[in-house]
Design a protein around this motif. Structure first.
Motif, PDB file in Angstrom:
ATOM      1  N   ARG A  16      19.808  36.949  47.633  1.00  0.00           N
ATOM      2  CA  ARG A  16      19.133  37.094  48.936  1.00  0.00           C
ATOM      3  C   ARG A  16      17.624  36.997  48.727  1.00  0.00           C
ATOM      4  NH1 ARG A  16      23.777  40.296  51.634  1.00  0.00           N
ATOM      5  NH2 ARG A  16      25.202  39.436  50.107  1.00  0.00           N
TER       6      ARG A  16
ATOM      7  N   ASP B  60      24.230  44.509  44.508  1.00  0.00           N
ATOM      8  CA  ASP B  60      25.212  45.160  43.630  1.00  0.00           C
ATOM      9  C   ASP B  60      25.251  44.437  42.291  1.00  0.00           C
ATOM     10  OD1 ASP B  60      27.390  46.488  42.536  1.00  0.00           O
ATOM     11  OD2 ASP B  60      28.825  45.141  43.501  1.00  0.00           O
TER      12      ASP B  60
ATOM     13  N   ALA C  41      36.012  32.594  42.408  1.00  0.00           N
ATOM     14  CA  ALA C  41      35.859  34.050  42.303  1.00  0.00           C
ATOM     15  C   ALA C  41      37.213  34.737  42.510  1.00  0.00           C
ATOM     16  CB  ALA C  41      34.844  34.544  43.323  1.00  0.00           C
TER      17      ALA C  41
ATOM     18  N   ARG D   4      40.940  49.459  40.537  1.00  0.00           N
ATOM     19  CA  ARG D   4      40.637  48.710  41.745  1.00  0.00           C
ATOM     20  C   ARG D   4      41.875  48.091  42.381  1.00  0.00           C
ATOM     21  NH1 ARG D   4      35.506  47.056  38.561  1.00  0.00           N
ATOM     22  NH2 ARG D   4      36.940  46.056  37.136  1.00  0.00           N
TER      23      ARG D   4
ATOM     24  N   LYS E 142      31.314  41.416  50.574  1.00  0.00           N
ATOM     25  CA  LYS E 142      29.956  41.966  50.584  1.00  0.00           C
ATOM     26  C   LYS E 142      28.997  41.102  49.780  1.00  0.00           C
ATOM     27  CE  LYS E 142      28.373  46.059  49.441  1.00  0.00           C
ATOM     28  NZ  LYS E 142      28.395  47.412  48.809  1.00  0.00           N
TER      29      LYS E 142
ATOM     30  N   TRP F 261      35.636  28.400  37.166  1.00  0.00           N
ATOM     31  CA  TRP F 261      36.578  27.628  37.972  1.00  0.00           C
ATOM     32  C   TRP F 261      36.115  26.189  38.203  1.00  0.00           C
ATOM     33  CZ3 TRP F 261      41.366  28.962  38.479  1.00  0.00           C
ATOM     34  CH2 TRP F 261      42.176  28.334  39.443  1.00  0.00           C
TER      35      TRP F 261
ATOM     36  N   GLY G 172      33.944  33.899  37.556  1.00  0.00           N
ATOM     37  CA  GLY G 172      35.011  33.138  38.204  1.00  0.00           C
ATOM     38  C   GLY G 172      34.486  31.896  38.897  1.00  0.00           C
ATOM     39  N   ALA G 173      33.437  32.060  39.667  1.00  0.00           N
ATOM     40  CA  ALA G 173      32.870  30.918  40.382  1.00  0.00           C
ATOM     41  C   ALA G 173      32.442  29.835  39.397  1.00  0.00           C
ATOM     42  CB  ALA G 173      31.698  31.363  41.243  1.00  0.00           C
TER      43      ALA G 173
ATOM     44  N   GLN H   8      34.574  43.975  48.200  1.00  0.00           N
ATOM     45  CA  GLN H   8      33.380  43.730  47.385  1.00  0.00           C
ATOM     46  C   GLN H   8      32.973  42.261  47.397  1.00  0.00           C
ATOM     47  OE1 GLN H   8      31.165  45.552  45.439  1.00  0.00           O
ATOM     48  NE2 GLN H   8      31.973  47.295  46.594  1.00  0.00           N
ATOM     49  N   LEU H   9      33.968  41.405  47.337  1.00  0.00           N
ATOM     50  CA  LEU H   9      33.665  39.978  47.333  1.00  0.00           C
ATOM     51  C   LEU H   9      33.041  39.556  48.663  1.00  0.00           C
ATOM     52  CD1 LEU H   9      33.675  37.243  45.992  1.00  0.00           C
ATOM     53  CD2 LEU H   9      36.101  36.973  46.572  1.00  0.00           C
TER      54      LEU H   9
ATOM     55  N   LEU I 208      31.999  44.122  38.626  1.00  0.00           N
ATOM     56  CA  LEU I 208      32.764  43.296  39.562  1.00  0.00           C
ATOM     57  C   LEU I 208      31.954  42.071  39.995  1.00  0.00           C
ATOM     58  CD1 LEU I 208      35.526  43.286  40.739  1.00  0.00           C
ATOM     59  CD2 LEU I 208      34.763  44.806  42.568  1.00  0.00           C
TER      60      LEU I 208
ATOM     61  N   GLN J 145      40.167  46.549  47.660  1.00  0.00           N
ATOM     62  CA  GLN J 145      38.790  46.900  47.284  1.00  0.00           C
ATOM     63  C   GLN J 145      38.041  45.696  46.715  1.00  0.00           C
ATOM     64  OE1 GLN J 145      40.140  50.102  44.691  1.00  0.00           O
ATOM     65  NE2 GLN J 145      38.978  51.597  45.899  1.00  0.00           N
ATOM     66  N   ILE J 146      38.773  44.905  45.940  1.00  0.00           N
ATOM     67  CA  ILE J 146      38.156  43.711  45.377  1.00  0.00           C
ATOM     68  C   ILE J 146      37.749  42.756  46.489  1.00  0.00           C
ATOM     69  CG2 ILE J 146      38.595  41.669  43.939  1.00  0.00           C
ATOM     70  CD1 ILE J 146      40.493  43.479  42.268  1.00  0.00           C
TER      71      ILE J 146
ATOM     72  N   ASN K  44      40.417  33.274  42.311  1.00  0.00           N
ATOM     73  CA  ASN K  44      41.488  32.878  41.395  1.00  0.00           C
ATOM     74  C   ASN K  44      41.241  33.362  39.969  1.00  0.00           C
ATOM     75  OD1 ASN K  44      42.765  31.685  43.533  1.00  0.00           O
ATOM     76  ND2 ASN K  44      42.039  29.612  43.080  1.00  0.00           N
ATOM     77  N   TRP K  45      39.988  33.582  39.654  1.00  0.00           N
ATOM     78  CA  TRP K  45      39.656  34.076  38.324  1.00  0.00           C
ATOM     79  C   TRP K  45      40.088  35.533  38.131  1.00  0.00           C
ATOM     80  CZ3 TRP K  45      38.813  31.044  34.445  1.00  0.00           C
ATOM     81  CH2 TRP K  45      38.291  31.548  33.250  1.00  0.00           C
TER      82      TRP K  45
ATOM     83  N   LEU L  87      32.067  39.591  37.287  1.00  0.00           N
ATOM     84  CA  LEU L  87      33.363  38.918  37.202  1.00  0.00           C
ATOM     85  C   LEU L  87      33.519  37.847  38.284  1.00  0.00           C
ATOM     86  CD1 LEU L  87      35.481  42.085  36.361  1.00  0.00           C
ATOM     87  CD2 LEU L  87      35.133  40.097  34.865  1.00  0.00           C
ATOM     88  N   PHE L  88      33.027  38.141  39.471  1.00  0.00           N
ATOM     89  CA  PHE L  88      33.041  37.121  40.525  1.00  0.00           C
ATOM     90  C   PHE L  88      32.202  35.917  40.107  1.00  0.00           C
ATOM     91  CE2 PHE L  88      33.709  40.748  43.762  1.00  0.00           C
ATOM     92  CZ  PHE L  88      35.084  40.596  43.712  1.00  0.00           C
ATOM     93  N   LEU L  89      31.060  36.209  39.546  1.00  0.00           N
ATOM     94  CA  LEU L  89      30.171  35.149  39.083  1.00  0.00           C
ATOM     95  C   LEU L  89      30.837  34.293  38.014  1.00  0.00           C
ATOM     96  CD1 LEU L  89      27.446  33.731  38.628  1.00  0.00           C
ATOM     97  CD2 LEU L  89      26.795  35.653  37.156  1.00  0.00           C
TER      98      LEU L  89
ATOM     99  N   TRP M   2      41.275  38.780  34.656  1.00  0.00           N
ATOM    100  CA  TRP M   2      40.739  40.068  34.220  1.00  0.00           C
ATOM    101  C   TRP M   2      41.385  41.278  34.896  1.00  0.00           C
ATOM    102  CZ3 TRP M   2      38.834  42.508  38.478  1.00  0.00           C
ATOM    103  CH2 TRP M   2      38.317  41.723  39.525  1.00  0.00           C
TER     104      TRP M   2
END
Lengths: 207, 207
Positions: free
Chosen positions: A206, A165, B177, B191, B202, A180, A176-177, B199-200, A169, B195-196, B179-180, A172-174, B184
């Motif tokens: 992966r 994916d 991921a 979302r 996944k 942080w 954040g990691a 996705q996380l 989103l 849902q968030i 706390n960030w 944004l996770f990236l 945003w």
DNA sequence: CCTACCGATCGGTAGG
DNA sequence: CCTACCGATCGGTAGG
């Protein structure tokens, strides 16, 4: 509180005589401000703190900047420009997506956690909300451009099958990691930005 | 600035007559402080801001708290206790690790992004550095206990083969991921925390 | 919990 | 860039 020792008046022209000198003094203020903003936050940092740090009197920073806000704006813009430049370089390399991604992670973390970048980066990340609306827009525009670099490599990673994916989103996770890390990274700890980048890539991608 | 309309003096006892009343007024202050600390930061929030928000005079919060610091401490401890309680519930369920993990993600994000928890959570995450050393230690102890919940489920996920690495670093990336999201997430966006969370999960877990 | 207040500190400026 | 200063605001307190 210890009283600051008063500087002995020196009989040279108080005017900056050439641009190099002015630029120097001004950038000293920016560096000191960045450090203080990171350590205490924008609101808790006073003009006097900043002036003291570079051995000026409390009114003198206003010779270089028109307001405290203006200093913050300078630091924050410096921060996003520095990060963008640092990551744009590996992003433009001809490595395979996976290696390129890891190099970008390392570059981003090197700024955030390294001695030269961490002050302005932390200010950018945590104090930007104290900017006025106009400056905030400026920062957001530059940040969007910066995140475009990441969106592009995520797309390639998906094409390669290393990512399932590549939506906003995921980006944004990236972010954040990565961002942080400033909350828990210890300079005296064992892990280098490089090692952290490698682990993060391993977690997200992966085979 | 608009002048605050002065409350008409009321001829009832100014003393809290029973505990319920005192607790109420005090917790109103905590809620207002949390919101203001999130919106403007601790240093930029004044006692007068907090007092105004609950229609008190500027000296009155000191009847309930001994200092501004004490208010921050209360909000921050409330924050970590709330998050811990919210996540401990799904963590103790008998679901399979993967489903349990996702339920924990949802619980954490519901506090961070939901109407009741976001103020105190944001204060905890972003203003704790303004606490004095003692209160900071208190927060850190509780946070370590909280993160233990996560370390445990990560370990199980590794045993299950859903995760290749359950080191502290993985947990820190995960915290980042999550706390960030406070940086945003838009309440008016499409979302949901649920849902968030999905996705996380996944992104992090393998089949 | 309000009234009335205090000393300290703040961002910023005029004039050199 | 310093000196000297200003009006505003701050956290906190005494006394009721």
């Amino acid at each position: 509180m210890a009283r600051v020792v008063k500087k002995a008046p020196v009989s040279v022209s108080p005017e900056p005589t050439f641009q190099g000198e002015e630029t120097n003094r001004r950038s000293e203020l920016v560096r000191a401000a960045g450090r203080l903003f990171r350590e205490k936050g924008y609101s808790a940092t006073t003009i006097r703190d900043i002036a003291d740090a570079v051995n000026m009197r409390s009114g003198s920073p206003f010779y270089h900047f028109k307001s405290k806000q203006d200093i913050l704006r300078t630091v924050a813009l410096d921060g996003i420009a520095t990060i963008h430049a640092a990551v744009a370089k590996p992003a433009a390399s001809n490595k395979a997506p996976r290696a390129r991604f890891e190099a970008m992670l390392t570059a981003h973390l090197n700024v955030l956690l390294g001695d030269e970048g961490r002050d302005i980066a932390a200010t950018l990340l945590h104090e930007s909300r104290h900017l006025d609306a106009e400056a905030q827009d400026e920062v957001i525009r530059l940040k969007d451009a910066y995140e475009g670099l990441w969106q592009a490599v995520l797309k390639e990673l998906k094409t390669d099958g290393a990512l399932t994916d590549d939506s906003a989103l995921t980006r944004l996770f990236l972010m954040g990691a990565m961002n942080w890390t400033t909350q828990w990274y210890r300079h005296d700890g064992g892990r280098s930005p490089r090692q952290i980048a490698r682990q993060l890539a391993k977690l997200l991608l992966r085979d």
